[in-house]
Design a protein around this motif. Structure first.
Motif, PDB file in Angstrom:
ATOM      1  N   PHE A  75       0.821  -1.215   0.000  1.00  0.00           N
ATOM      2  CA  PHE A  75       0.000   0.000   0.000  1.00  0.00           C
ATOM      3  C   PHE A  75       0.852   1.261   0.000  1.00  0.00           C
ATOM      4  O   PHE A  75       0.616   2.192  -0.777  1.00  0.00           O
ATOM      5  CB  PHE A  75      -0.926  -0.005   1.226  1.00  0.00           C
ATOM      6  N   ILE A  76       1.867   1.301   0.860  1.00  0.00           N
ATOM      7  CA  ILE A  76       2.711   2.495   0.968  1.00  0.00           C
ATOM      8  C   ILE A  76       3.510   2.709  -0.309  1.00  0.00           C
ATOM      9  O   ILE A  76       3.626   3.834  -0.811  1.00  0.00           O
ATOM     10  CB  ILE A  76       3.644   2.375   2.199  1.00  0.00           C
ATOM     11  N   SER A  77       4.066   1.642  -0.879  1.00  0.00           N
ATOM     12  CA  SER A  77       4.872   1.772  -2.092  1.00  0.00           C
ATOM     13  C   SER A  77       4.031   2.236  -3.277  1.00  0.00           C
ATOM     14  O   SER A  77       4.418   3.149  -4.010  1.00  0.00           O
ATOM     15  CB  SER A  77       5.555   0.445  -2.422  1.00  0.00           C
ATOM     16  N   LEU A  78       2.858   1.615  -3.476  1.00  0.00           N
ATOM     17  CA  LEU A  78       1.998   1.998  -4.597  1.00  0.00           C
ATOM     18  C   LEU A  78       1.447   3.409  -4.415  1.00  0.00           C
ATOM     19  O   LEU A  78       1.384   4.188  -5.376  1.00  0.00           O
ATOM     20  CB  LEU A  78       0.855   0.994  -4.751  1.00  0.00           C
ATOM     21  N   SER A  79       1.069   3.755  -3.188  1.00  0.00           N
ATOM     22  CA  SER A  79       0.577   5.115  -2.922  1.00  0.00           C
ATOM     23  C   SER A  79       1.688   6.140  -3.135  1.00  0.00           C
ATOM     24  O   SER A  79       1.453   7.225  -3.685  1.00  0.00           O
ATOM     25  CB  SER A  79       0.050   5.216  -1.485  1.00  0.00           C
ATOM     26  N   GLY A  80       2.903   5.790  -2.706  1.00  0.00           N
ATOM     27  CA  GLY A  80       4.035   6.698  -2.897  1.00  0.00           C
ATOM     28  C   GLY A  80       4.363   6.898  -4.369  1.00  0.00           C
ATOM     29  O   GLY A  80       4.682   8.013  -4.795  1.00  0.00           O
ATOM     30  N   VAL A  81       4.274   5.839  -5.163  1.00  0.00           N
ATOM     31  CA  VAL A  81       4.520   5.945  -6.604  1.00  0.00           C
ATOM     32  C   VAL A  81       3.462   6.837  -7.251  1.00  0.00           C
ATOM     33  O   VAL A  81       3.777   7.713  -8.064  1.00  0.00           O
ATOM     34  CB  VAL A  81       4.530   4.550  -7.250  1.00  0.00           C
ATOM     35  N   PHE A  82       2.189   6.621  -6.905  1.00  0.00           N
ATOM     36  CA  PHE A  82       1.109   7.447  -7.465  1.00  0.00           C
ATOM     37  C   PHE A  82       1.306   8.912  -7.107  1.00  0.00           C
ATOM     38  O   PHE A  82       1.180   9.800  -7.963  1.00  0.00           O
ATOM     39  CB  PHE A  82      -0.239   6.951  -6.948  1.00  0.00           C
ATOM     40  N   LEU A  83       1.612   9.180  -5.832  1.00  0.00           N
ATOM     41  CA  LEU A  83       1.812  10.564  -5.397  1.00  0.00           C
ATOM     42  C   LEU A  83       3.021  11.187  -6.089  1.00  0.00           C
ATOM     43  O   LEU A  83       2.987  12.365  -6.490  1.00  0.00           O
ATOM     44  CB  LEU A  83       1.994  10.604  -3.876  1.00  0.00           C
ATOM     45  N   THR A  84       4.079  10.421  -6.250  1.00  0.00           N
ATOM     46  CA  THR A  84       5.287  10.907  -6.925  1.00  0.00           C
ATOM     47  C   THR A  84       4.993  11.284  -8.372  1.00  0.00           C
ATOM     48  O   THR A  84       5.375  12.360  -8.845  1.00  0.00           O
ATOM     49  CB  THR A  84       6.397   9.857  -6.872  1.00  0.00           C
ATOM     50  N   LEU A  85       4.306  10.392  -9.093  1.00  0.00           N
ATOM     51  CA  LEU A  85       3.999  10.665 -10.495  1.00  0.00           C
ATOM     52  C   LEU A  85       3.086  11.878 -10.633  1.00  0.00           C
ATOM     53  O   LEU A  85       3.268  12.703 -11.542  1.00  0.00           O
ATOM     54  CB  LEU A  85       3.346   9.441 -11.137  1.00  0.00           C
ATOM     55  N   LEU A  86       2.113  12.012  -9.744  1.00  0.00           N
ATOM     56  CA  LEU A  86       1.195  13.148  -9.808  1.00  0.00           C
ATOM     57  C   LEU A  86       1.910  14.462  -9.527  1.00  0.00           C
ATOM     58  O   LEU A  86       1.859  15.404 -10.333  1.00  0.00           O
ATOM     59  CB  LEU A  86       0.054  12.937  -8.811  1.00  0.00           C
ATOM     60  N   VAL A  87       2.592  14.531  -8.403  1.00  0.00           N
ATOM     61  CA  VAL A  87       3.236  15.775  -7.984  1.00  0.00           C
ATOM     62  C   VAL A  87       4.395  16.147  -8.912  1.00  0.00           C
ATOM     63  O   VAL A  87       4.512  17.291  -9.363  1.00  0.00           O
ATOM     64  CB  VAL A  87       3.727  15.660  -6.523  1.00  0.00           C
ATOM     65  N   CYS A  88       5.248  15.181  -9.207  1.00  0.00           N
ATOM     66  CA  CYS A  88       6.443  15.471 -10.005  1.00  0.00           C
ATOM     67  C   CYS A  88       6.104  15.783 -11.463  1.00  0.00           C
ATOM     68  O   CYS A  88       6.743  16.634 -12.077  1.00  0.00           O
ATOM     69  CB  CYS A  88       7.418  14.293  -9.939  1.00  0.00           C
ATOM     70  N   SER A  89       5.097  15.115 -12.034  1.00  0.00           N
ATOM     71  CA  SER A  89       4.748  15.400 -13.429  1.00  0.00           C
ATOM     72  C   SER A  89       4.102  16.776 -13.569  1.00  0.00           C
ATOM     73  O   SER A  89       4.381  17.508 -14.525  1.00  0.00           O
ATOM     74  CB  SER A  89       3.816  14.320 -13.975  1.00  0.00           C
ATOM     75  N   LEU A  90       3.250  17.152 -12.623  1.00  0.00           N
ATOM     76  CA  LEU A  90       2.650  18.491 -12.655  1.00  0.00           C
ATOM     77  C   LEU A  90       3.716  19.564 -12.470  1.00  0.00           C
ATOM     78  O   LEU A  90       3.749  20.571 -13.195  1.00  0.00           O
ATOM     79  CB  LEU A  90       1.578  18.613 -11.576  1.00  0.00           C
ATOM     80  N   GLY A  91       4.605  19.360 -11.495  1.00  0.00           N
ATOM     81  CA  GLY A  91       5.680  20.325 -11.276  1.00  0.00           C
ATOM     82  C   GLY A  91       6.631  20.397 -12.455  1.00  0.00           C
ATOM     83  O   GLY A  91       7.071  21.482 -12.856  1.00  0.00           O
ATOM     84  N   ALA A  92       6.948  19.240 -13.044  1.00  0.00           N
ATOM     85  CA  ALA A  92       7.858  19.205 -14.188  1.00  0.00           C
ATOM     86  C   ALA A  92       7.260  19.936 -15.381  1.00  0.00           C
ATOM     87  O   ALA A  92       7.967  20.662 -16.093  1.00  0.00           O
ATOM     88  CB  ALA A  92       8.151  17.755 -14.559  1.00  0.00           C
ATOM     89  N   TYR A  93       5.956  19.776 -15.613  1.00  0.00           N
ATOM     90  CA  TYR A  93       5.303  20.483 -16.720  1.00  0.00           C
ATOM     91  C   TYR A  93       5.362  21.994 -16.508  1.00  0.00           C
ATOM     92  O   TYR A  93       5.639  22.757 -17.446  1.00  0.00           O
ATOM     93  CB  TYR A  93       3.854  20.020 -16.849  1.00  0.00           C
TER      94      TYR A  93
END
Length: 273
Positions: A75-93
């Motif tokens: 749960f923690i790993s999958l949630s962390g991956v989802f949060l990372t992709l969401l936050v980092c992709s928005l910030g990167a854009y």
């Protein structure tokens, strides 16, 4: 003569790298062999097939709390991956294709934060979570997972996209959110998968922070849980290695199944050199 010398050097190179690969595989071979037998010494292992058994894996699954540790890690790993992709992709854009006051300075400041080791922030983070009464909760285990590395990798991939692609989308009436969702994300899928693999392995294998922030099996992760049972029983290194093997397999299998995307993502970020 030159061709013979070149072939000899090439053959020596192959032998060297094959030997180096075998040397790197030795710890994994030791872990596998040790996990299949009962041994109370890390130096006494048997190569007799009659001594091999799967009991160590059964005993590991039978440990009280194991199912909770495994569930928490997933749960923690999958949630962390989802949060990372969401936050980092928005910030990167935003940093790659939008211009706003202080963007370069802010980007430089964030990149400097990569020089700060996580261990230097453990005590302040622990004090903050204590003030917020978040000790032994999922939130402090998931929230720190996204980092500047993910943003930097995704930003490099977005920077490689031609500006004409974005201009054409805006001419067609697309807003930033539509461009981000319908154009950017599908095109940069390889680097997103690369970041997902990196952060899944990183969060799955994380030990120090979960050890500090988790007090009970309710939030304890698999690496921390497996380490905790070693101090409560006579150490059967077979059980220890069986647990280590089960902890190793999930990120390894994720990489095996998605390695072509991983390689494509690294090659497309401009950091391969």
């Amino acid at each position: 003569m030159k061709k013979l010398t070149s072939r000899a050097l090439s053959a020596l190179g192959y032998v060297f790298f094959i030997g180096l690969a075998l040397l790197m595989l030795l710890p994994f071979a030791y872990m596998l062999v040790c996990s299949l037998q009962e041994t109370y010494s890390p130096y006494l292992i048997s190569f007799d097939l009659a001594d091999y058994t799967l009991d160590n894996f059964r005993k590991t699954f039978a440990v009280s709390g194991f199912s909770l540790w495994l569930r928490n890690s997933i749960f923690i790993s999958l949630s962390g991956v989802f949060l990372t992709l969401l936050v980092c992709s928005l910030g990167a854009y935003a940093f790659a294709k939008k211009r706003f006051a202080g963007s370069n300075a802010l980007m430089g400041f964030l990149m400097l934060s990569m020089a700060i080791p996580f261990t230097a922030t453990v005590v302040p983070l622990w004090l903050m979570m204590g003030k917020l009464h978040m000790i032994d909760h999922y939130f402090p285990l998931i929230a720190p997972i996204p980092s500047m590395l993910g943003l930097l990798l995704i930003r490099q991939a977005i920077l490689s996209l031609p500006n004409e692609l974005f201009e054409s989308a805006r001419v067609d009436g697309c807003r930033d959110l539509r461009i981000y969702w319908s154009i950017v994300l599908p095109v940069i899928k390889p680097i997103l998968i690369t970041v997902a693999i990196l952060y899944f392995a990183r969060s799955w294998n994380s030990f120090l922070w979960p050890l500090i922030i988790s007090n009970t099996d309710a939030t304890r992760t698999l690496p921390v849980g497996l380490a905790s049972i070693q101090g409560t029983h006579t150490i059967n290194y077979g059980i220890t290695m069986a647990g280590a093997l089960m902890n190793f397999l999930p990120p390894f299998l994720v990489y095996v199944f998605f390695q072509r995307y991983f390689i494509a993502g690294i090659a497309g970020t401009g950091i391969k050199n």
